[in-house]
Design a protein around this motif. Structure first.
Motif, PDB file in Angstrom:
ATOM      1  N   VAL A  49     -39.630 -15.617  12.866  1.00 62.25           N
ATOM      2  CA  VAL A  49     -39.279 -17.022  13.157  1.00 62.25           C
ATOM      3  C   VAL A  49     -38.498 -17.132  14.462  1.00 62.25           C
ATOM      4  CG1 VAL A  49     -37.924 -18.992  12.349  1.00 62.25           C
ATOM      5  CG2 VAL A  49     -39.345 -17.741  10.738  1.00 62.25           C
ATOM      6  N   ILE A  50     -37.598 -16.163  14.730  1.00 59.06           N
ATOM      7  CA  ILE A  50     -36.817 -16.175  15.970  1.00 59.06           C
ATOM      8  C   ILE A  50     -37.731 -16.035  17.189  1.00 59.06           C
ATOM      9  CG2 ILE A  50     -35.190 -14.817  17.355  1.00 59.06           C
ATOM     10  CD1 ILE A  50     -33.604 -14.300  14.784  1.00 59.06           C
ATOM     11  N   VAL A  51     -38.710 -15.127  17.098  1.00 56.77           N
ATOM     12  CA  VAL A  51     -39.657 -14.932  18.200  1.00 56.77           C
ATOM     13  C   VAL A  51     -40.461 -16.211  18.439  1.00 56.77           C
ATOM     14  CG1 VAL A  51     -41.693 -13.657  18.973  1.00 56.77           C
ATOM     15  CG2 VAL A  51     -39.816 -12.446  17.830  1.00 56.77           C
ATOM     16  N   ILE A  52     -40.941 -16.817  17.338  1.00 57.32           N
ATOM     17  CA  ILE A  52     -41.696 -18.078  17.460  1.00 57.32           C
ATOM     18  C   ILE A  52     -40.825 -19.157  18.096  1.00 57.32           C
ATOM     19  CG2 ILE A  52     -42.790 -19.949  16.152  1.00 57.32           C
ATOM     20  CD1 ILE A  52     -43.647 -17.812  14.093  1.00 57.32           C
ATOM     21  N   SER A  53     -39.561 -19.234  17.664  1.00 54.60           N
ATOM     22  CA  SER A  53     -38.632 -20.230  18.196  1.00 54.60           C
ATOM     23  C   SER A  53     -38.391 -20.019  19.687  1.00 54.60           C
ATOM     24  CB  SER A  53     -37.307 -20.154  17.430  1.00 54.60           C
ATOM     25  OG  SER A  53     -36.387 -21.092  17.931  1.00 54.60           O
ATOM     26  N   LEU A  58     -39.809 -22.371  25.309  1.00 52.66           N
ATOM     27  CA  LEU A  58     -40.290 -22.345  26.690  1.00 52.66           C
ATOM     28  C   LEU A  58     -41.206 -23.523  27.006  1.00 52.66           C
ATOM     29  CD1 LEU A  58     -41.269 -18.562  26.927  1.00 52.66           C
ATOM     30  CD2 LEU A  58     -39.260 -19.621  27.973  1.00 52.66           C
ATOM     31  N   LEU A  59     -41.920 -23.986  25.978  1.00 51.51           N
ATOM     32  CA  LEU A  59     -42.980 -24.966  26.203  1.00 51.51           C
ATOM     33  C   LEU A  59     -42.519 -26.278  26.833  1.00 51.51           C
ATOM     34  CD1 LEU A  59     -45.177 -24.392  23.016  1.00 51.51           C
ATOM     35  CD2 LEU A  59     -45.443 -23.433  25.313  1.00 51.51           C
ATOM     36  N   LEU A  83     -49.704 -35.079  27.510  1.00 50.27           N
ATOM     37  CA  LEU A  83     -48.630 -34.098  27.729  1.00 50.27           C
ATOM     38  C   LEU A  83     -47.317 -34.532  27.082  1.00 50.27           C
ATOM     39  CD1 LEU A  83     -49.326 -33.110  31.448  1.00 50.27           C
ATOM     40  CD2 LEU A  83     -49.674 -31.692  29.420  1.00 50.27           C
ATOM     41  N   VAL A  84     -47.024 -35.825  27.147  1.00 57.16           N
ATOM     42  CA  VAL A  84     -45.796 -36.335  26.504  1.00 57.16           C
ATOM     43  C   VAL A  84     -45.879 -36.145  24.993  1.00 57.16           C
ATOM     44  CG1 VAL A  84     -44.467 -38.421  25.982  1.00 57.16           C
ATOM     45  CG2 VAL A  84     -45.194 -37.961  28.319  1.00 57.16           C
ATOM     46  N   LEU A  85     -47.046 -36.464  24.401  1.00 56.06           N
ATOM     47  CA  LEU A  85     -47.238 -36.264  22.954  1.00 56.06           C
ATOM     48  C   LEU A  85     -47.121 -34.784  22.587  1.00 56.06           C
ATOM     49  CD1 LEU A  85     -50.184 -38.754  22.238  1.00 56.06           C
ATOM     50  CD2 LEU A  85     -47.810 -38.968  21.485  1.00 56.06           C
ATOM     51  N   LEU A  86     -47.694 -33.927  23.451  1.00 52.01           N
ATOM     52  CA  LEU A  86     -47.604 -32.479  23.209  1.00 52.01           C
ATOM     53  C   LEU A  86     -46.150 -32.007  23.261  1.00 52.01           C
ATOM     54  CD1 LEU A  86     -49.026 -29.767  22.787  1.00 52.01           C
ATOM     55  CD2 LEU A  86     -49.263 -29.572  25.283  1.00 52.01           C
ATOM     56  N   ALA A  87     -45.374 -32.557  24.212  1.00 50.67           N
ATOM     57  CA  ALA A  87     -43.947 -32.203  24.325  1.00 50.67           C
ATOM     58  C   ALA A  87     -43.182 -32.623  23.074  1.00 50.67           C
ATOM     59  CB  ALA A  87     -43.344 -32.873  25.565  1.00 50.67           C
ATOM     60  N   ILE A  88     -43.525 -33.826  22.559  1.00 52.95           N
ATOM     61  CA  ILE A  88     -42.870 -34.310  21.334  1.00 52.95           C
ATOM     62  C   ILE A  88     -43.195 -33.405  20.157  1.00 52.95           C
ATOM     63  CG2 ILE A  88     -42.808 -36.210  19.663  1.00 52.95           C
ATOM     64  CD1 ILE A  88     -43.297 -38.126  22.057  1.00 52.95           C
ATOM     65  N   VAL A  89     -44.485 -33.037  20.026  1.00 51.92           N
ATOM     66  CA  VAL A  89     -44.906 -32.137  18.937  1.00 51.92           C
ATOM     67  C   VAL A  89     -44.202 -30.785  19.056  1.00 51.92           C
ATOM     68  CG1 VAL A  89     -46.855 -30.844  17.996  1.00 51.92           C
ATOM     69  CG2 VAL A  89     -47.143 -33.252  18.596  1.00 51.92           C
ATOM     70  N   THR A  90     -44.103 -30.283  20.291  1.00 52.97           N
ATOM     71  CA  THR A  90     -43.439 -28.989  20.536  1.00 52.97           C
ATOM     72  C   THR A  90     -41.970 -29.041  20.132  1.00 52.97           C
ATOM     73  OG1 THR A  90     -44.913 -28.570  22.399  1.00 52.97           O
ATOM     74  CG2 THR A  90     -42.910 -27.266  22.292  1.00 52.97           C
ATOM     75  N   ALA A  92     -40.593 -31.103  17.978  1.00 48.08           N
ATOM     76  CA  ALA A  92     -40.523 -31.220  16.519  1.00 48.08           C
ATOM     77  C   ALA A  92     -40.745 -29.875  15.859  1.00 48.08           C
ATOM     78  CB  ALA A  92     -41.556 -32.236  16.032  1.00 48.08           C
ATOM     79  N   ALA A  93     -41.755 -29.127  16.346  1.00 48.32           N
ATOM     80  CA  ALA A  93     -42.065 -27.811  15.793  1.00 48.32           C
ATOM     81  C   ALA A  93     -40.897 -26.852  15.991  1.00 48.32           C
ATOM     82  CB  ALA A  93     -43.330 -27.243  16.441  1.00 48.32           C
ATOM     83  N   SER A  94     -40.284 -26.915  17.204  1.00 47.65           N
ATOM     84  CA  SER A  94     -39.146 -26.037  17.508  1.00 47.65           C
ATOM     85  C   SER A  94     -37.983 -26.298  16.560  1.00 47.65           C
ATOM     86  CB  SER A  94     -38.717 -26.258  18.955  1.00 47.65           C
ATOM     87  OG  SER A  94     -37.610 -25.447  19.270  1.00 47.65           O
ATOM     88  N   ASN A  95     -37.717 -27.582  16.287  1.00 49.44           N
ATOM     89  CA  ASN A  95     -36.618 -27.946  15.379  1.00 49.44           C
ATOM     90  C   ASN A  95     -36.918 -27.562  13.940  1.00 49.44           C
ATOM     91  OD1 ASN A  95     -34.368 -29.427  16.837  1.00 49.44           O
ATOM     92  ND2 ASN A  95     -36.150 -30.498  17.640  1.00 49.44           N
ATOM     93  N   ILE A  96     -38.177 -27.723  13.528  1.00 47.84           N
ATOM     94  CA  ILE A  96     -38.573 -27.328  12.159  1.00 47.84           C
ATOM     95  C   ILE A  96     -38.407 -25.828  11.978  1.00 47.84           C
ATOM     96  CG2 ILE A  96     -40.531 -27.124  10.573  1.00 47.84           C
ATOM     97  CD1 ILE A  96     -41.496 -29.860  11.721  1.00 47.84           C
ATOM     98  N   VAL A  97     -38.828 -25.061  12.986  1.00 46.47           N
ATOM     99  CA  VAL A  97     -38.686 -23.600  12.941  1.00 46.47           C
ATOM    100  C   VAL A  97     -37.205 -23.208  12.878  1.00 46.47           C
ATOM    101  CG1 VAL A  97     -38.983 -21.491  14.298  1.00 46.47           C
ATOM    102  CG2 VAL A  97     -40.889 -23.079  14.054  1.00 46.47           C
ATOM    103  N   SER A  98     -36.367 -23.922  13.637  1.00 44.11           N
ATOM    104  CA  SER A  98     -34.918 -23.643  13.618  1.00 44.11           C
ATOM    105  C   SER A  98     -34.320 -23.896  12.237  1.00 44.11           C
ATOM    106  CB  SER A  98     -34.203 -24.512  14.654  1.00 44.11           C
ATOM    107  OG  SER A  98     -34.615 -24.195  15.944  1.00 44.11           O
ATOM    108  N   VAL A  99     -34.769 -24.974  11.589  1.00 46.09           N
ATOM    109  CA  VAL A  99     -34.301 -25.280  10.229  1.00 46.09           C
ATOM    110  C   VAL A  99     -34.724 -24.174   9.264  1.00 46.09           C
ATOM    111  CG1 VAL A  99     -34.589 -26.846   8.274  1.00 46.09           C
ATOM    112  CG2 VAL A  99     -34.229 -27.780  10.551  1.00 46.09           C
TER     113      VAL A  99
END
Length: 586
Positions: A49-53, A58-59, A83-90, A92-99
């Protein structure tokens, strides 16, 4: 760069920590890892999970570069939205992984704390009585609570922070060099300009904070001593109000001056760091602009420069943390060393490999043979002492305070072990008898009647957990406490308070006697059992004691004549030896 990390003790070791730095050995590391081993799967998952985070982190910078270069400068609205939508998804994914990482971390660390607390508590239960009389209670509680709870921070914070920071640094550097080598080198060379002032200023502030803390402690001592009941009375009696005020003013001024210095140092540090924080990105902008304007470097774009600045900023926190990793590791090792120092204490009183459970039904002769005991070899407490208490008889032990009477009877249930000689029950050395079995056959009423914070019934059930209400009431009637209990609004469910503070000394003592009656031991020890009772209470309970001792082998320590009148033998102890022995009439 926004969000500067807090300065203070984290980055530096105190003088005490330096002097107590543990030696980090292979054995210590493997011992720590043994607690992590049962949770290797969860910890492996944390690593993934840390590696994925780290990669997801970086994204946003890379997407920002594309937003500027391809969408905005390319005037492509459709691409900009994507690109803006992709940034938002990224994000969100980063925060979910952190949780997810935080949850797994917390679960593992708390399970390890749970395991260690269980191990420590079970280990401390095996300690002899001397451990609890010599160790400070505060130290024991600190090991059980603060130290072991600190392990949670080591696992969930220190360990994972190191891994996370290493992953962040590696992935960011790889990404930087993939964007542009020249800007990346300039950006990385800027990092020391950010880190070194932090270390220098942090060390100065830490010194001021340490001095301020010492003076605050001194100020608190003056307040506690001077404004306590006893302290204020002493000051008044010796008319020391003025000198005490002067002392307070002096220390208070020193605290104030140090606080001003610390605040001033912090302000200048923020000014310097504000300059350096913005200087780094400006140098990258300058270098990037020069390469674009003067050198016509087509490989560098506005998006490239923006992404490089963002990633350089992303490097600061993990680099600063990794520079302090030795301090974090040292503190973590010290924490484990403190815990292990307690776990490694050998139990002085323990069972042999092969133990006995002899029947005490018909014979409970107690024989002390040439018994010697000491806490310090230079000061022997009991010296070559021998006597026998025949089965079913009651012996009284009398003597001046400090003569070793209580220690003498504490040796029987093996609260301590004899240093030389032996103690036997029915010709069996008590060290050969299974410890729990030995103590289950001995009942003891001590001078201080200790009550756990709970109800009267719960305190009585401590002696016999499966006792019926009828048995409980019968024991209390014999101890002459039943009428008092049922007169309370909650009866046997009456709360006794911490250490039984809601009860009088006599009430606590009678409940403790009822507790021993409920246990129904073969051997009875009464250590000043009536000392907390007034003469009326003593008379009301003497019959209870007579009933309790009937048919049991009993040893009674007492000062009051009425308690020992019926003794079969009286032993007079002085300086660890029996100096007289006989009946009361003799």
């Amino acid at each position: 760069m926004p969000g500067m990390p807090p300065l203070g003790p984290r980055g530096f070791l105190t003088e005490e920590e330096k002097s107590n730095t543990p030696k980090i050995t292979k054995e210590l590391i493997f011992r720590i890892l043994s607690y992590l081993k049962p949770y290797w799967f969860q910890l492996s998952l944390v690593l993934v999970v840390i590696v994925i985070s780290s990669v997801l982190g970086l994204l946003p910078s890379l997407i920002t570069a594309k937003i500027i270069d391809e969408a905005i400068l390319g005037k492509d609205m459709q691409l900009l939205i994507k690109l803006v939508l992709l940034a938002i998804v990224t994000l969100a994914a980063s925060n979910i992984v952190s949780v997810l990482e935080s949850y797994i971390n917390s679960w593992v660390s708390q399970r390890i704390v749970y395991d260690m607390k269980n191990e420590m508590f079970a280990h401390l239960q095996t300690m002899s009585h001397s451990f609890f009389t010599s160790e400070r209670q505060g130290d024991i509680i600190t090991r059980m609570n603060s130290d072991i709870s600190g392990v949670s921070r080591v696992i969930s914070s220190t360990l994972t922070d190191i891994i996370s920071n290493v992953c962040t640094v590696l992935t960011t550097i790889i990404a930087l060099f993939n964007i542009d080598i020249k800007l990346s080198i300039i950006g990385i060379l800027v990092i020391p300009l950010l880190v070194l002032p932090t270390k220098s200023a942090g060390k100065n502030r830490f010194k001021l904070l340490s001095e301020s803390q010492e003076k605050n402690d001194e100020l608190n001592d003056i307040i506690n001593e001077s404004l306590s009941v006893s302290g204020s009375l002493l000051i008044k009696l010796f008319t020391k109000e003025e000198s005490t005020n002067d002392k307070f003013k002096k220390v208070n001024k020193e605290v104030t001056d140090l606080s001003v210095k610390e605040s001033r140092a912090g302000s200048w540090f923020r000014v310097v760091m504000g300059i350096f924080t913005n200087l780094g990105p400006l140098l990258i902008y300058l270098a990037g602009g020069y390469l674009i304007i003067k050198m016509n470097d087509t490989a560098i774009t506005v998006g490239t420069i923006t992404a490089t600045v963002s990633m350089i900023n992303r490097l600061y926190r993990p680099v600063e943390s990794l520079l302090n990793v030795s301090v974090d590791v040292t503190r973590s090792m010290a924490l484990f060393s403190r815990i292990f120092s307690y776990l490694d204490i050998e139990a002085e009183v323990k069972n042999k490999k092969i133990v006995l459970k002899p029947s005490f039904k018909n014979n409970t002769d107690i024989t002390y043979e040439n018994v010697e005991f000491y806490y310090s070899e230079e000061k022997p407490l009991i010296k070559d002492l021998s006597f026998t208490v025949p089965s079913g008889k009651m012996y009284a032990i009398v003597g001046p305070s400090g003569s070793g009477k209580s220690t003498l009877v504490n040796l029987l249930p093996r609260l301590y072990d004899v240093k030389n000689g032996s103690i036997k029950i029915h010709n069996y050395d008590i060290r050969d008898i299974e410890l729990s079995y030995l103590r289950s056959n001995i009942g003891m009423v001590t001078q201080e009647a200790y009550m756990f914070n709970g109800t009267i019934k719960e305190n009585l059930l401590f002696a016999k957990s499966d006792a019926t209400m009828q048995e409980i009431e019968e024991a209390c009637k014999i101890a002459n406490i039943h009428d008092f209990i049922i007169s309370q609004p909650d009866g046997y469910d009456t709360e006794v308070g911490n250490r039984g503070l809601k009860l009088s000394g006599g009430e606590k003592q009678r409940i403790s006697i009822a507790r021993v009656i409920l246990k129904d031991p073969k051997i009875l020890i009464l250590d000043e059992a009536t000392s907390a009772l007034d003469s009326i209470s003593e008379r009301s309970i003497q019959n209870a004691l007579d009933i309790l001792m009937k048919g049991r082998t009993s040893i009674v320590i007492a000062h009051r004549l009425s308690t020992i009148l019926q003794a079969d033998q009286i032993l007079v102890v002085s300086e660890g030896k029996i100096v007289e022995q006989g009946k009361h009439e003799e």
